[in-house]
Design an enzyme around this catalytic site. Structure first.
Site, PDB file in Angstrom:
ATOM      1  N   ALA A  18       0.874  -0.710  -0.291  1.00 21.35           N
ATOM      2  CA  ALA A  18       0.019  -0.341  -0.141  1.00 21.35           C
ATOM      3  C   ALA A  18       0.341   1.105   0.444  1.00 21.35           C
ATOM      4  CB  ALA A  18      -1.281   0.098   1.621  1.00 21.35           C
ATOM      5  N   LYS A  19       2.065   1.299   1.045  1.00 18.92           N
ATOM      6  CA  LYS A  19       2.865   2.600   0.951  1.00 18.92           C
ATOM      7  C   LYS A  19       3.945   2.445  -0.280  1.00 18.92           C
ATOM      8  CE  LYS A  19       6.006   1.500   4.223  1.00 18.92           C
ATOM      9  NZ  LYS A  19       6.967   1.371   5.417  1.00 18.92           N
ATOM     10  N   HIS A 181       0.823  -6.999 -12.101  1.00 25.40           N
ATOM     11  CA  HIS A 181       0.803  -5.466 -12.538  1.00 25.40           C
ATOM     12  C   HIS A 181       1.587  -5.424 -13.767  1.00 25.40           C
ATOM     13  CE1 HIS A 181       5.196  -6.026 -10.483  1.00 25.40           C
ATOM     14  NE2 HIS A 181       5.374  -4.802 -10.692  1.00 25.40           N
ATOM     15  N   HIS A 243       4.305 -12.844 -14.324  1.00 26.51           N
ATOM     16  CA  HIS A 243       4.557 -11.959 -15.059  1.00 26.51           C
ATOM     17  C   HIS A 243       5.097 -11.685 -16.483  1.00 26.51           C
ATOM     18  CE1 HIS A 243       3.921 -10.151 -11.235  1.00 26.51           C
ATOM     19  NE2 HIS A 243       5.506  -9.799 -10.938  1.00 26.51           N
ATOM     20  N   ARG A 345      13.391 -10.347 -26.773  1.00 28.26           N
ATOM     21  CA  ARG A 345      14.386 -10.309 -27.349  1.00 28.26           C
ATOM     22  C   ARG A 345      13.560 -11.634 -28.601  1.00 28.26           C
ATOM     23  NH1 ARG A 345      19.324  -8.924 -27.431  1.00 28.26           N
ATOM     24  NH2 ARG A 345      19.313  -7.720 -26.245  1.00 28.26           N
ATOM     25  N   ARG A 367      12.131  -3.229 -24.843  1.00 26.27           N
ATOM     26  CA  ARG A 367      12.627  -3.897 -23.419  1.00 26.27           C
ATOM     27  C   ARG A 367      11.381  -2.632 -23.592  1.00 26.27           C
ATOM     28  NH1 ARG A 367      17.603  -0.306 -23.636  1.00 26.27           N
ATOM     29  NH2 ARG A 367      16.959   1.144 -23.893  1.00 26.27           N
ATOM     30  N   LEU A 396      13.420   3.105 -31.801  1.00 24.93           N
ATOM     31  CA  LEU A 396      12.000   4.174 -31.457  1.00 24.93           C
ATOM     32  C   LEU A 396      12.379   3.812 -29.867  1.00 24.93           C
ATOM     33  CD1 LEU A 396       9.197   5.025 -31.423  1.00 24.93           C
ATOM     34  CD2 LEU A 396       8.606   2.842 -31.473  1.00 24.93           C
TER      35      LEU A 396
END
Ligand code: BG6
Length: 492
Positions: A18-19, A181, A243, A345, A367, A396
């Protein structure tokens, strides 16, 4: 979409997540005018503290390095729309007290109907009781309720199923927002556009053109004090199974019928179902040891003595469908490595042999962090009189190309999606199920459920990983290009 009459409750308000993430993200949204009008934020935790202490904690990670008065004023405003309730995680009176607090705020609403968003920034041990008590005591009958939950979603297929079915007793799938996330990161969201808005890219996106794909996560620090938590999970559950697998699914799925969230998630599930469970021979495990004055994993006091928990893992996944058959997808992640970098990659095949000798392969690098960039390694004629090919890059780099753009933090993007009711960047129940199917057999082997636990290969803190890594990747056909060293990691 939640526009008016919105309360956001952050459970675990005094905790680390939370912090560090939730409150800074809520502030970022508030500052940029993205939170609903008249929103109210309630922090809830066991810790007894007054509002002053609460505000101090929740704003401690909000950055204002130049002491900008405008930001300072926004922080003060932000404090005013936030309050704190302390209570237990497992009894009705505590949650009834929270409900009364919400109702008192809601009394002031001019229009009918309330919106409640419950954010569970909590350890897994209290997930289920909190979700159940919220349903019983705090669920609005005259409005919309949503709940945000975070990993870990179990430790293997069975425990994930148990957790999901406990949560489902009180919360329906469309009310539930499961955060990974990485799905909120700009470059991960960009994958859909890169792939499906570019004919040039789409045409080369299969086994005929692509030789191998690597998705890597590198962190330059160890577990440092978080060893107790980490040791129970290991790097595969911490990074790969969630992830990196999420990134893989978006990179390889078929074109969705539309950008509607269920269309996207249907395609992700479909491609994940084509991936068989990872085989032991497709796994390389590592654990960092002390080097250059930095402690090894086992030197961390919070880590059990003699632990064989992997802090590095490389795994090869195969997708059994027509597009990807035979192409290795290498997911690799490690703590205490030589740099901070997350990238994809994509290495293309060799050009037809005959006219060029020793020519580098094309490689598309996306990236994700730091310094978002997409670049394509491309052979070009050396400028001048000679007729020779050299590897160069079409580049880019976001900081150069989009100079004034503010890229939102992943948590900002995701909380905003939850406020809007958009599920596209959240993990659906069947996605989790199939993700665990892919990883559970090797996790059980690593956990020692099927015999002695495999020993991870040691690597020095600050190195590229275990020494076996290069041969692990090269045996899958990956060729290191001659242009490799020319291209700096962070080129701005
Ligand atoms: C978390 C892991 O999910 O992701 C951490 O538990 C890791 O171990 C973190 O450090 C990395 O996130 P980011 O956004 O810093 O790449």
């Amino acid at each position: 979409e939640f526009k008016d009459n919105t309360i956001i409750v952050v459970f675990g308000a005094s905790g680390d997540l939370a912090k560090k993430k939730t409150y800074p993200a809520l502030f970022g949204l508030y500052r940029n005018g993205y939170l609903p009008k008249d929103v109210h934020i309630i922090g809830y935790a066991r810790t007894k503290m007054d509002e002053e202490e609460y505000h101090k904690r929740t704003t401690s990670y909000i950055k204002n390095p130049t002491n900008d008065p405008e930001v300072a004023a926004k922080i003060e405003e932000f404090k005013k729309l936030s309050s704190y309730v302390s209570g237990n995680y497992d009894d009705n009176p505590s949650f009834q007290n929270l409900a009364r607090h919400m109702e008192a705020i809601e009394k002031g609403y001019k229009i009918r109907g309330v919106n409640r968003l419950f954010y569970l920034a909590l350890p897994p041990s209290v997930f289920v009781p909190v979700a159940q008590h919220v349903k019983v005591c705090c669920y609005a009958t005259n409005g919309t309720n949503r709940i945000i939950v975070e990993k870990p979603f179990g430790k293997d297929l069975q425990s994930c199923r148990d957790l999901l079915s406990s949560l489902k007793q009180s919360w329906q799938e469309e009310e539930t927002y499961r955060i990974d996330h990485y799905l909120g990161k700009e470059m991960v969201k960009n994958l859909l556009v890169l792939r499906f808005a570019n004919v040039a890219m789409g045409a080369a996106w299969d086994k005929h053109s692509i030789s191998s794909v690597q998705i890597s996560f590198k962190e330059p620090f160890g577990t440092e004090g978080r060893g107790g938590y980490f040791d129970e999970f290991g790097i595969i559950r911490d990074i790969l199974q969630n992830h990196l697998l999420q990134v893989l699914s978006i990179l390889t799925m078929e074109r969705p019928v539309s950008f509607a969230s269920e269309d996207i998630r249907d395609e992700k599930v479909k491609v994940l179902r084509s991936i068989p469970p990872i085989k032991r021979e497709d796994v390389l495990l590592g654990q960092y040891v002390g080097a250059n004055g930095k402690p090894g994993y086992l030197d961390d006091d919070t880590v059990p003595k003699g632990s064989v928990c992997p802090t590095f893992a490389a795994t090869t996944l195969w997708i059994n469908n027509e597009r990807w058959e035979g192409v290795p997808f290498i997911l690799k992640a490690g703590k205490a490595l030589n740099e901070a970098k997350v990238e994809i990659r994509v290495q293309f095949k060799d050009v037809t042999s005959g006219i060029f000798k020793d020519i580098s392969r094309n490689e598309l690098v996306i990236r994700i962090q730091p310094s978002e960039a997409v670049y394509l390694k491309l052979n070009t004629k050396t400028p001048g009189y000679a007729f020779r090919a050299i590897p160069t890059e079409m580049d880019l780099t976001y900081k150069r190309r989009f100079t004034d753009t503010n890229i939102p933090e992943a948590y900002e993007a995701l909380i905003l999606d939850a406020i809007k009711g958009d599920h596209s960047n959240f993990v659906r129940d069947d996605e989790l199920d199939v993700a665990w199917k892919i990883f559970t057999p090797i996790l059980h082997w690593i956990d020692g459920r099927e015999g002695p636990r495999p020993k991870p290969s040691p690597y020095p803190y600050g190195s590229r990983g275990p020494k076996e890594l290069d041969s692990f990747i090269e045996k899958l056909g990956y060729k290191r290009g001659t242009g490799e060293d020319y291209w700096p990691t962070t080129n701005v």
